[in-house]
Scaffold this active site. Sequence first.
Site, PDB file in Angstrom:
ATOM      1  N   THR A   1      19.477  23.862 -67.172  1.00 17.94           N
ATOM      2  CA  THR A   1      19.014  24.010 -66.304  1.00 17.94           C
ATOM      3  C   THR A   1      18.460  22.981 -65.480  1.00 17.94           C
ATOM      4  O   THR A   1      18.005  22.142 -66.215  1.00 17.94           O
ATOM      5  CB  THR A   1      18.096  25.492 -66.050  1.00 17.94           C
ATOM      6  OG1 THR A   1      17.400  25.308 -64.668  1.00 17.94           O
ATOM      7  CG2 THR A   1      17.028  25.076 -67.136  1.00 17.94           C
ATOM      8  N   ASP A   2      18.196  22.678 -64.102  1.00 19.83           N
ATOM      9  CA  ASP A   2      17.512  21.876 -63.462  1.00 19.83           C
ATOM     10  C   ASP A   2      15.980  21.722 -63.628  1.00 19.83           C
ATOM     11  O   ASP A   2      15.198  21.036 -63.365  1.00 19.83           O
ATOM     12  CB  ASP A   2      17.916  21.502 -62.120  1.00 19.83           C
ATOM     13  CG  ASP A   2      17.708  22.550 -61.060  1.00 19.83           C
ATOM     14  OD1 ASP A   2      17.373  23.788 -61.725  1.00 19.83           O
ATOM     15  OD2 ASP A   2      17.697  22.691 -59.970  1.00 19.83           O
ATOM     16  N   GLU A   3      15.734  23.177 -63.972  1.00 18.05           N
ATOM     17  CA  GLU A   3      14.248  23.405 -64.187  1.00 18.05           C
ATOM     18  C   GLU A   3      13.549  22.471 -65.395  1.00 18.05           C
ATOM     19  O   GLU A   3      12.306  22.396 -65.358  1.00 18.05           O
ATOM     20  CB  GLU A   3      13.995  24.752 -64.259  1.00 18.05           C
ATOM     21  CG  GLU A   3      14.102  25.621 -63.410  1.00 18.05           C
ATOM     22  CD  GLU A   3      13.759  27.051 -63.397  1.00 18.05           C
ATOM     23  OE1 GLU A   3      12.641  27.255 -64.064  1.00 18.05           O
ATOM     24  OE2 GLU A   3      14.570  27.920 -62.941  1.00 18.05           O
TER      25      GLU A   3
ATOM     26  N   LYS B   1      14.110  25.586 -72.570  1.00 12.37           N
ATOM     27  CA  LYS B   1      15.793  24.983 -72.259  1.00 12.37           C
ATOM     28  C   LYS B   1      15.497  23.460 -72.417  1.00 12.37           C
ATOM     29  O   LYS B   1      16.674  22.963 -72.912  1.00 12.37           O
ATOM     30  CB  LYS B   1      16.001  25.250 -70.897  1.00 12.37           C
ATOM     31  CG  LYS B   1      16.455  26.932 -70.607  1.00 12.37           C
ATOM     32  CD  LYS B   1      17.624  27.214 -71.539  1.00 12.37           C
ATOM     33  CE  LYS B   1      18.925  26.508 -70.960  1.00 12.37           C
ATOM     34  NZ  LYS B   1      20.069  26.985 -71.695  1.00 12.37           N
TER      35      LYS B   1
END
Length: 343
Positions: free
Chosen positions: A143-145, A172
């Site tokens: 994820t870009d998070e 992540k």
Amino acid sequence: MIADKKNHILITGGAGFIGSNFIPFYLDQNPEVSIINLDKLTYAGSLENLEEIENSERYFFVKGDICDSVLVERIFQEYRVEGVIHFAAESHVDNSIKNPDSFIKTNIEGTFVLLEAARRHWLSDLGLPREGYEEARFHHISTDEVYGSLGDEGFFNEETPYAPNSPYSASKAASDFLVRSYYHTYGLSVVTSNCSNNYGPKQHDEKLIPTIIRKALMGEPIPIYGEGKNIRDWLFVEDHCRGIAKVFEEGKPGQTYVIGGDNEQSNLAIAQKICMILDETHPKVNGKYFDQVAFVKDRPGHDWRYAIDAEKVKTELGWGALESFDSGIRKTIAWYSNKYQKV
């Protein structure tokens, strides 16, 4: 293409949102491939998402936990797994704030179990593939998070430093680093893709867009965090599936690719757009759907803005999003409207 030689691919978390869109797509695009779907079937996964391929002779479902090393080992042996696309993860930020332990276990330990199985089965020594596994590959979906939060300007790319702000994104990030280490330490062929916010059919009801559609159609308050100004880059799930296939088949070993939709929208703008379309397609007797919007207390550590510069995957692999936000959200609203009106 590499995928031509991977006849048995293990998909983890394939009953979830993105996985259940990817499996039918990939089976259709690759008639020589068989897929084994390992899914724990938590609240976020449902086999109803895969009814269209449940009778396929090239699809096998195994209910189980990616943290179960004995089960994962058996799957690698029994099916002679030659590729892994790892979707399985706890992913709801609010849940990670309340109960972070399951995120640490699934997202970090589960990824480790899968990497170890791949290393044992695909490599005979450091950087030396076993015979028949020369093209085996591990694709980690992230994820870009993990990159944290942007200000009003700028974009995430593959060189952006990691700065996770929630237990979810931290778990992540840790799994991303594990995957990277198995390439640099053991020579395992791995690729990682970090995507922006996905939307489209089969997403869990808890997520923003399904919630807006459901609450609107049910005549209930539509909850929007804070002032609704937080911005995300929205990627239609079918575009993401094509991007995943590109990275899995053609990405360079050890590389990361960020995938985004070039569709920055604030949460409030999303609600306005959905309500406007529903006013057209399912008009209310009295008033407008946007009248149901209710602002609620913002969540802790709510990142301000995500946006992705996907130039690398576009130029190196020839991928590009096909759906505009308008076309994608209309398809999404039609799918959920049909679902919720059957309830």
